[in-house]
Write a protein that holds these residues in place. Structure first.
Motif, PDB file in Angstrom:
ATOM      1  N   LEU A  40      52.000  44.681  92.141  1.00 54.77           N
ATOM      2  CA  LEU A  40      52.185  45.220  90.793  1.00 54.77           C
ATOM      3  C   LEU A  40      53.300  46.256  90.819  1.00 54.77           C
ATOM      4  O   LEU A  40      53.167  47.313  91.445  1.00 54.77           O
ATOM      5  CB  LEU A  40      50.888  45.850  90.270  1.00 54.77           C
ATOM      6  CG  LEU A  40      49.719  44.914  90.015  1.00 54.77           C
ATOM      7  CD1 LEU A  40      48.543  45.674  89.421  1.00 54.77           C
ATOM      8  CD2 LEU A  40      50.119  43.766  89.097  1.00 54.77           C
ATOM      9  N   LYS A  41      54.388  45.964  90.153  1.00 58.52           N
ATOM     10  CA  LYS A  41      55.517  46.880  90.073  1.00 58.52           C
ATOM     11  C   LYS A  41      55.629  47.411  88.643  1.00 58.52           C
ATOM     12  O   LYS A  41      54.962  46.919  87.724  1.00 58.52           O
ATOM     13  CB  LYS A  41      56.819  46.172  90.464  1.00 58.52           C
ATOM     14  CG  LYS A  41      56.739  45.431  91.800  1.00 58.52           C
ATOM     15  CD  LYS A  41      56.468  46.365  92.969  1.00 58.52           C
ATOM     16  CE  LYS A  41      56.427  45.601  94.281  1.00 58.52           C
ATOM     17  NZ  LYS A  41      56.118  46.467  95.438  1.00 58.52           N
ATOM     18  N   THR A  51      56.426  44.736  86.196  1.00 54.81           N
ATOM     19  CA  THR A  51      55.500  43.610  86.057  1.00 54.81           C
ATOM     20  C   THR A  51      54.817  43.674  84.694  1.00 54.81           C
ATOM     21  O   THR A  51      54.167  44.676  84.363  1.00 54.81           O
ATOM     22  CB  THR A  51      54.427  43.640  87.157  1.00 54.81           C
ATOM     23  OG1 THR A  51      55.062  43.665  88.442  1.00 54.81           O
ATOM     24  CG2 THR A  51      53.536  42.409  87.067  1.00 54.81           C
ATOM     25  N   ARG A  52      54.927  42.605  83.908  1.00 51.17           N
ATOM     26  CA  ARG A  52      54.369  42.611  82.553  1.00 51.17           C
ATOM     27  C   ARG A  52      52.857  42.362  82.618  1.00 51.17           C
ATOM     28  O   ARG A  52      52.399  41.334  83.123  1.00 51.17           O
ATOM     29  CB  ARG A  52      55.045  41.563  81.660  1.00 51.17           C
ATOM     30  CG  ARG A  52      56.537  41.774  81.505  1.00 51.17           C
ATOM     31  CD  ARG A  52      57.057  41.083  80.270  1.00 51.17           C
ATOM     32  NE  ARG A  52      56.578  41.730  79.058  1.00 51.17           N
ATOM     33  CZ  ARG A  52      56.135  41.076  77.976  1.00 51.17           C
ATOM     34  NH1 ARG A  52      56.083  39.756  77.981  1.00 51.17           N
ATOM     35  NH2 ARG A  52      55.715  41.736  76.917  1.00 51.17           N
ATOM     36  N   GLU A  79      52.413  38.450  83.281  1.00 46.94           N
ATOM     37  CA  GLU A  79      52.122  37.932  84.615  1.00 46.94           C
ATOM     38  C   GLU A  79      50.647  38.052  84.972  1.00 46.94           C
ATOM     39  O   GLU A  79      50.099  37.212  85.681  1.00 46.94           O
ATOM     40  CB  GLU A  79      52.982  38.663  85.650  1.00 46.94           C
ATOM     41  CG  GLU A  79      54.476  38.391  85.496  1.00 46.94           C
ATOM     42  CD  GLU A  79      55.293  39.081  86.560  1.00 46.94           C
ATOM     43  OE1 GLU A  79      55.013  38.894  87.759  1.00 46.94           O
ATOM     44  OE2 GLU A  79      56.217  39.850  86.187  1.00 46.94           O
ATOM     45  N   TYR A  80      50.004  39.130  84.477  1.00 45.33           N
ATOM     46  CA  TYR A  80      48.603  39.346  84.810  1.00 45.33           C
ATOM     47  C   TYR A  80      47.835  39.876  83.595  1.00 45.33           C
ATOM     48  O   TYR A  80      48.397  40.543  82.719  1.00 45.33           O
ATOM     49  CB  TYR A  80      48.448  40.341  85.971  1.00 45.33           C
ATOM     50  CG  TYR A  80      49.048  39.855  87.260  1.00 45.33           C
ATOM     51  CD1 TYR A  80      48.380  38.923  88.054  1.00 45.33           C
ATOM     52  CD2 TYR A  80      50.304  40.309  87.669  1.00 45.33           C
ATOM     53  CE1 TYR A  80      48.947  38.462  89.237  1.00 45.33           C
ATOM     54  CE2 TYR A  80      50.878  39.848  88.843  1.00 45.33           C
ATOM     55  CZ  TYR A  80      50.191  38.925  89.621  1.00 45.33           C
ATOM     56  OH  TYR A  80      50.757  38.465  90.778  1.00 45.33           O
TER      57      TYR A  80
END
Length: 451
Positions: free
Chosen positions: A17-18, A21-22, A119-120
């Motif tokens: 997780l950056k 990161t959406r 993404e998550y």
């Protein structure tokens, strides 16, 4: 401090997780989801908010939606909302209101993730939820999977708060003067989870104050054991399963019963091998080992057939299949497709090695239109290479065809005569001889999409 512990947890368990990161945070408006949203924003994550209005509590549900939208605006994050007729869905699909709400929200979350490129998906499950799920599963009689309770990662769904207790989350909200909405339905004991939360767990905490921690340790041990079992399960599949590729009908995964019976605990092996196939009555599955050939069981997704000394596993659907039972093949057709598969008709000059998937017939001996139909009791033909006629039922027995194989038998016919038991044996009356002037080569290919 919860924020520090949360950020440390992200680095250790979710290093992928950056900040760019959406992420889609699912927010009901309750304590847990509001704190999750606050922690994510404070940690610099790129989040958006999704809220479901299940329309189960009238103005209270509408108030929750307005509150969550306000919180999203305050935090300056994108907001998505969708309303559902949850009661109608539950009635239509004959499921509980809770299950209906779960199905609806996860279906929408996944649609949203695809359409908006998230993404998550983040949910606010915490360690108390894990304890409740663990106890509920135990009370229902669970296998190893149920003892693992709630997974931290499930596909693209992440549960970042699982190590943290409801008390710790509450203290953080109080300390930072975070407001949230209380769901009035949480006070009702009508739901098993609420009854467990209000009555069972408080009594367990009196007996064992550290119950939350000890169950977490148990879940960790179970997960480790499950990891070993998964590796062993794959070894068992490699040892006992083998494919049955059939020219006719659906493919199967087979298991050799005598080989299985050499294992010290064959029933345990059966459970591990077939537990993902939807069977619920395991005693019936175990009884197949000693049942008569032809005995079979069905789940919503699979069919398990005892065929002599094997168990054959097929994909299965309750959907109504095409009921077409016969087809006409007009003259001049080069390719014909139906429920049975595909037939190709070619005019050739010579014959070559005959495969099960092809026959050569004397063109002068057949008449169009030919017919393709299912076999029926009383059918007979003159098998090539044999003298005299033979009933199909006897032929199938001699060929040791399984129940599923017989169900998928189709015949190519010339008026009332059988030209070919497709994929098995041609009728000798139509074969090529020294007087043949024109040859028709007929080739069969099974179309698995109708299996």
């Amino acid at each position: 401090m919860l924020l520090d512990a949360f950020q440390s947890h992200l680095k250790q368990q979710f290093p992928f997780l950056k900040q760019h990161t959406r992420l889609l945070v699912t927010v009901s408006g309750g304590l847990d989801s509001i704190v999750l949203l606050q922690l994510c924003v404070a940690s610099g994550l790129d989040v958006s908010v999704a809220h479901c209005n299940f329309n189960l509590r009238g103005k209270e549900s509408d108030g929750d939606a307005l509150f969550v939208e306000e919180q999203a605006n305050i935090l300056k994050v994108p907001f998505f909302i969708k309303g559902f007729d949850t009661s109608a869905y539950a009635k239509k699909h004959t499921v509980s209101t809770q299950m209906a709400a779960r199905d609806l929200r996860y279906a929408w979350f996944k649609e949203l993730a695809i359409s908006e490129n998230f993404e998550y998906i983040l949910t606010a499950h915490h360690s108390n939820d894990n304890l409740e799920t663990f106890l509920i599963n135990v009370s229902r009689g669970t296998g190893l999977d149920g003892l693992m309770a709630i997974p931290a990662i499930s596909g693209n769904v992440l549960r970042l708060l699982l190590p943290f207790s409801r008390k710790r989350i509450y203290n953080y909200a109080e300390e930072h003067k975070i407001t949230w909405r209380e769901d009035s339905s949480n006070a009702s004991d009508a739901y098993v989870r609420n009854a467990m939360r209000h009555h069972v767990i408080p009594e367990l905490e009196k007996i064992r104050p550290d119950i939350l921690h000890t169950v977490e340790k148990t879940i960790t041990h179970v997960q480790q054991s499950a990891s070993l079992l998964e590796a062993y399960t794959q070894e068992l599949k490699n040892r006992y399963f083998y494919p049955l590729d059939s020219l006719m009908g659906p493919r199967a995964i087979c298991l050799d019963i005598p080989k299985l019976m050499e294992h010290p605990d064959p029933k345990a092996v059966l459970y591990v091998l077939y537990k993902e196939c939807g069977f619920t009555s395991w005693e019936d599955v175990y009884h197949l080992l000693n049942a008569q050939s032809g005995k079979q069981l069905f789940s919503s997704t699979h069919r398990l057939l005892k065929n002599r000394t094997t168990l054959q596993l097929y994909n299965y659907s309750k959907e109504v299949r095409n009921k077409t039972t016969s087809f006409l093949i007009p003259d001049g057709v080069q390719r014909h497709q139906g429920d049975y598969g595909v037939l190709f008709f070619d005019r050739v000059d010579t014959t070559t090695t005959v495969l099960d998937s092809e026959i050569y017939v004397d063109a002068s001996k057949v008449q169009f239109p030919m017919t393709i139909r299912r076999w029926k009791e009383g059918d007979f033909f003159y098998p090539s290479g044999m003298q005299g006629k033979k009933k199909l039922s006897k032929f199938f027995k001699d060929e040791k065809l399984s129940l599923v194989a017989k169900e998928n038998i189709w015949l190519l016919c010339n008026d009332t005569d059988i030209i070919w038991v497709i994929g098995h044996r041609a009728d000798g009356r139509y074969q090529v001889d020294t007087n043949t002037e024109q040859i028709i080569k007929i080739t069969y290919s099974y179309d698995a999409q109708d299996a």
